[in-house]
Structures are given as structure tokens and as C-alpha cells.
Design a protein around this motif. Structure first.
Motif, PDB file in Angstrom:
ATOM      1  N   PRO A 268       0.797  -1.243   0.000  1.00  0.00           N
ATOM      2  CA  PRO A 268       0.000   0.000   0.000  1.00  0.00           C
ATOM      3  C   PRO A 268       0.824   1.286   0.000  1.00  0.00           C
ATOM      4  O   PRO A 268       0.502   2.231  -0.723  1.00  0.00           O
ATOM      5  CB  PRO A 268      -0.832  -0.127   1.278  1.00  0.00           C
ATOM      6  N   MET A 269       1.899   1.332   0.810  1.00  0.00           N
ATOM      7  CA  MET A 269       2.681   2.560   0.899  1.00  0.00           C
ATOM      8  C   MET A 269       3.210   2.974  -0.478  1.00  0.00           C
ATOM      9  O   MET A 269       3.149   4.155  -0.856  1.00  0.00           O
ATOM     10  CB  MET A 269       3.846   2.363   1.868  1.00  0.00           C
TER      11      MET A 269
ATOM     12  N   LEU B 180       0.488   4.169  -2.998  1.00  0.00           N
ATOM     13  CA  LEU B 180       0.173   5.589  -2.791  1.00  0.00           C
ATOM     14  C   LEU B 180       1.323   6.477  -3.254  1.00  0.00           C
ATOM     15  O   LEU B 180       1.094   7.559  -3.802  1.00  0.00           O
ATOM     16  CB  LEU B 180      -0.138   5.840  -1.310  1.00  0.00           C
TER      17      LEU B 180
ATOM     18  N   MET C  56      -1.756   9.351   2.976  1.00  0.00           N
ATOM     19  CA  MET C  56      -0.498   8.626   3.167  1.00  0.00           C
ATOM     20  C   MET C  56      -0.080   8.632   4.636  1.00  0.00           C
ATOM     21  O   MET C  56       0.554   7.684   5.115  1.00  0.00           O
ATOM     22  CB  MET C  56       0.595   9.234   2.286  1.00  0.00           C
TER      23      MET C  56
ATOM     24  N   TYR D 277      -2.180   8.441   7.105  1.00  0.00           N
ATOM     25  CA  TYR D 277      -2.994   7.387   7.724  1.00  0.00           C
ATOM     26  C   TYR D 277      -2.366   6.018   7.476  1.00  0.00           C
ATOM     27  O   TYR D 277      -2.364   5.151   8.361  1.00  0.00           O
ATOM     28  CB  TYR D 277      -4.421   7.417   7.176  1.00  0.00           C
ATOM     29  N   ASP D 278      -1.818   5.831   6.275  1.00  0.00           N
ATOM     30  CA  ASP D 278      -1.143   4.573   5.960  1.00  0.00           C
ATOM     31  C   ASP D 278       0.015   4.325   6.934  1.00  0.00           C
ATOM     32  O   ASP D 278       0.203   3.216   7.430  1.00  0.00           O
ATOM     33  CB  ASP D 278      -0.622   4.616   4.521  1.00  0.00           C
ATOM     34  N   ARG D 279       0.814   5.356   7.224  1.00  0.00           N
ATOM     35  CA  ARG D 279       1.928   5.209   8.168  1.00  0.00           C
ATOM     36  C   ARG D 279       1.413   4.948   9.583  1.00  0.00           C
ATOM     37  O   ARG D 279       2.008   4.184  10.344  1.00  0.00           O
ATOM     38  CB  ARG D 279       2.811   6.461   8.146  1.00  0.00           C
TER      39      ARG D 279
ATOM     40  N   TYR E 147      -2.740  -4.289   9.793  1.00  0.00           N
ATOM     41  CA  TYR E 147      -2.408  -3.481   8.616  1.00  0.00           C
ATOM     42  C   TYR E 147      -2.906  -4.084   7.302  1.00  0.00           C
ATOM     43  O   TYR E 147      -3.469  -3.360   6.459  1.00  0.00           O
ATOM     44  CB  TYR E 147      -0.893  -3.256   8.564  1.00  0.00           C
TER      45      TYR E 147
ATOM     46  N   MET F 210      -5.437  -1.681   5.293  1.00  0.00           N
ATOM     47  CA  MET F 210      -4.944  -1.118   4.028  1.00  0.00           C
ATOM     48  C   MET F 210      -5.048  -2.151   2.901  1.00  0.00           C
ATOM     49  O   MET F 210      -4.143  -2.282   2.069  1.00  0.00           O
ATOM     50  CB  MET F 210      -3.504  -0.635   4.193  1.00  0.00           C
TER      51      MET F 210
ATOM     52  N   CYS G 217      -6.983   1.002  -0.607  1.00  0.00           N
ATOM     53  CA  CYS G 217      -5.975   1.766  -1.360  1.00  0.00           C
ATOM     54  C   CYS G 217      -6.585   2.413  -2.599  1.00  0.00           C
ATOM     55  O   CYS G 217      -6.322   3.584  -2.900  1.00  0.00           O
ATOM     56  CB  CYS G 217      -4.824   0.848  -1.777  1.00  0.00           C
TER      57      CYS G 217
END
Length: 314
Positions: free
Chosen positions: A58-59, A62, A118, A120-122, A132, A136, A141
Motif C-alpha cells: 500500500p505505501m 500511494l 499517506m 494514515y497509511d503510516r 495493517y 490497508m 488503497c
């Protein structure tokens, strides 16, 4: 009264950033070099994310969306500015000006929303690592990416449509290197004060809401990192988050001053510098920030380059 009857299709004149003196030629060369480096860097980052299966998370999905925006942002303004400088003619049609204004807002708003998502992803990766994959998952995503792009399209459509309703019957010279909304409004012969106030208010909402999410997410991330027992895990979390925070600071710093501070408090020269900062400098620096400070991206780069070297030897 004769001026007020000018057709809305007549051209505007963009003042540009440079003249043909020695120092300005050097500055133009720097802008052209940064533009080229930014396009190559973001394209390379997209290629690495696509080519290396370890980056299919996901990271980096994005981050790929951010690279797409960072490719589009300078393409909206820099080629036109360069053409005006090299040909000595800075005219732009009314339709071209409207298109430039629309795509600038689309890219800007989309990037503002994406950067907040992004964060929120972290937060999910650091604070809820076990959940996770669910938090995610692919659908989330895609929803995040769609939300950022759709937000940009909606805001840009409304703002451009409203701006184009004003009569532009005064000077046709835009004291800016591109058709950005605040600069164009100064040419209107109608009273735009109410709209400019509404623009500042909407700028507060569009920028402060994402900033609030970013601050909240990273506040929780920092608290979680401080409670980590493993020094390696703590370093990895801080490295990935600091890269994102660097990008956020570069982008939001210029955008907040441009759209949240009333136009009376900054002049055309400052507007040019700020616009150049978030439409060229930040997109050009983003690939460097994420590649130099991110171990996974560096490993993917070494892997792809090594694979290319092996094929060349064969």
C-alpha cells in the motif's frame, strides 16, 4: 465601456519569470534542469514500484500516485513558460488559461488530500501492524487514490467555473508565469472581494483538514515509536515517516502561504516563487527524498540496475 465588451476568447499575456540577461539565463537553465530531473526521477520511481514485487504494498501504491501527480504538476506550467521565454512571446488563449488553471487546482488539491491519506497509511503500519493488511487492503488503497483524484476534479471544476464567470475587461497581462487563480482574479473588472474571501475560507478547509489528519496521525505514530523496544524497528519507522513529513512540509508550507494568506499580504514576485516551489521544486525533490532515505527503494534500484547489467553482459 469599450474595454468591458472585449470578447472572452481574447488572449492573455503571461509575464514569465525570466528575461534574456545573463543571470536569468542561468536561472532558466536551472529550472529546465530541475524540470527534466523531476520528470526522470518520478518516472524512474514509478518504474521501480512496478518492476519490484517487494514494492507492491500500500505505501508504494500511494507513492506511485504521488509520482503521477508530481509528473503532471510541472507539465502544466513549465513547458508553456519555457516556450514563452525561448520564443519571446508569452500569450496564452482564454481556453488555454482556463485549462491551465483547472489542472493546477486538480493537481494541487489531489496532492494535498493524498499526502494526508499517506499519513494514515503510516499510522496503520506503525500503530496497528497486525491489522495493517486489513486496514490497508486493496479496496481501501483504490478508494484512497480515487478520493484524492476526485477531490481535485470537484474543487477544480467548481473554482474554475466560478472564476470564468467574472468579466476580464481590464489589462490582459497576467503578472505571473502561469494562469493561477489568484493572479487571474486581479485582472477582473468586477468586484471579486467576496469570492477571494470564499477562496481563502475554502483554502483553509482544503488545507487545514488534511493537515489536521497528518498531525493527528503522526502524533499517534510518534507515541507508538517511543514505546518500541527494538532500536531497529524504531529507526525504520522514523525513516519512512520522516521522508513523508519532509514532503508534507515542502508542499504545504508554500500552499498554505499562497492560498490561506489573503492576496493583499503577498505580491506578484512572492506568488511566482511560491508557485514555482510547489509546482516544480517539490515534485523534483520528492523522488530524491523517497529514494535516498528509503532502504526498500534503494534495494529495488540496485536490483533493477543489476538485472540490467546482467542482461547487457549476455
Amino acid at each position: 465601456m469599450a474595454e468591458s465588451n472585449q470578447p472572452m476568447t481574447s488572449d492573455f499575456i503571461l509575464v514569465g519569470l525570466f528575461n534574456h540577461t545573463g543571470p536569468h539565463l542561468v536561472l532558466f537553465s536551472l529550472v529546465a534542469s530541475m524540470f527534466t530531473a523531476g520528470l526522470l526521477g518520478n518516472t524512474a520511481l514509478l518504474f521501480l514500484i512496478h518492476a519490484d514485487s517487494r514494492l507492491h504494498v500500500p505505501m508504494y501504491f500511494l507513492l506511485g500516485q504521488l509520482s503521477l501527480l508530481d509528473i503532471g504538476f510541472p507539465l502544466v506550467t513549465i513547458p508553456k513558460m519555457a516556450a514563452g521565454f525561448l520564443l519571446g512571446e508569452g500569450s496564452i488563449s482564454f481556453g488555454g488559461c482556463a485549462a491551465q488553471m483547472f489542472f493546477l487546482m486538480l493537481m494541487g488539491v489531489s496532492e494535498a488530500v493524498l499526502l494526508s491519506l499517506m499519513s494514515y497509511d503510516r499510522y496503520a503500519a506503525v500503530c496497528h501492524p497486525l491489522h495493517y493488511p486489513v486496514l490497508m487492503r486493496r479496496q481501501v488503497c483504490l478508494l484512497m487514490a480515487g478520493t484524492s483524484w476526485l477531490s481535485g476534479v470537484l474543487v477544480a471544476s467548481v473554482q474554475t467555473a466560478v472564476a470564468l464567470r467574472f468579466p476580464y475587461c481590464a489589462s490582459r497581462t497576467v503578472d505571473h508565469f502561469c494562469c493561477e487563480l489568484p493572479a487571474l482574479l486581479k485582472l477582473s473588472c468586477a468586484d471579486t472581494s467576496a469570492y477571494e474571501l470564499a477562496l481563502s475560507v475554502s483554502g483553509v478547509l482544503i488545507l487545514l483538514l488534511p493537515i489536521s489528519l497528518i498531525v493527528t496521525s503522526y502524533g499517534l505514530v510518534l507515541r507508538a515509536v517511543l514505546h518500541m523496544r527494538s532500536a531497529e524497528a524504531r529507526h525504520k519507522a522514523l525513516a519512512t515517516c520522516s521522508s513523508h513529513l519532509t514532503v508534507v512540509g515542502l508542499f504545504y508550507g508554500a500552499a498554505v502561504f499562497m492560498y490561506m494568506v489573503p492576496g493583499a499580504f503577498h505580491g506578484p514576485h512572492q506568488d511566482n516563487v511560491l508557485s514555482l516551489f510547489y509546482s516544480l521544486i517539490t515534485p523534483a525533490l520528492n523522488p530524491l527524498v523517497y529514494s535516498l532515505r528509503n532502504r526498500e527503494v534503494r534495494r529495488a534500484m540496485v536490483k533493477v540496475v543489476g538485472r540490467g547489467g546482467c542482461r547487457a553482459k549476455r
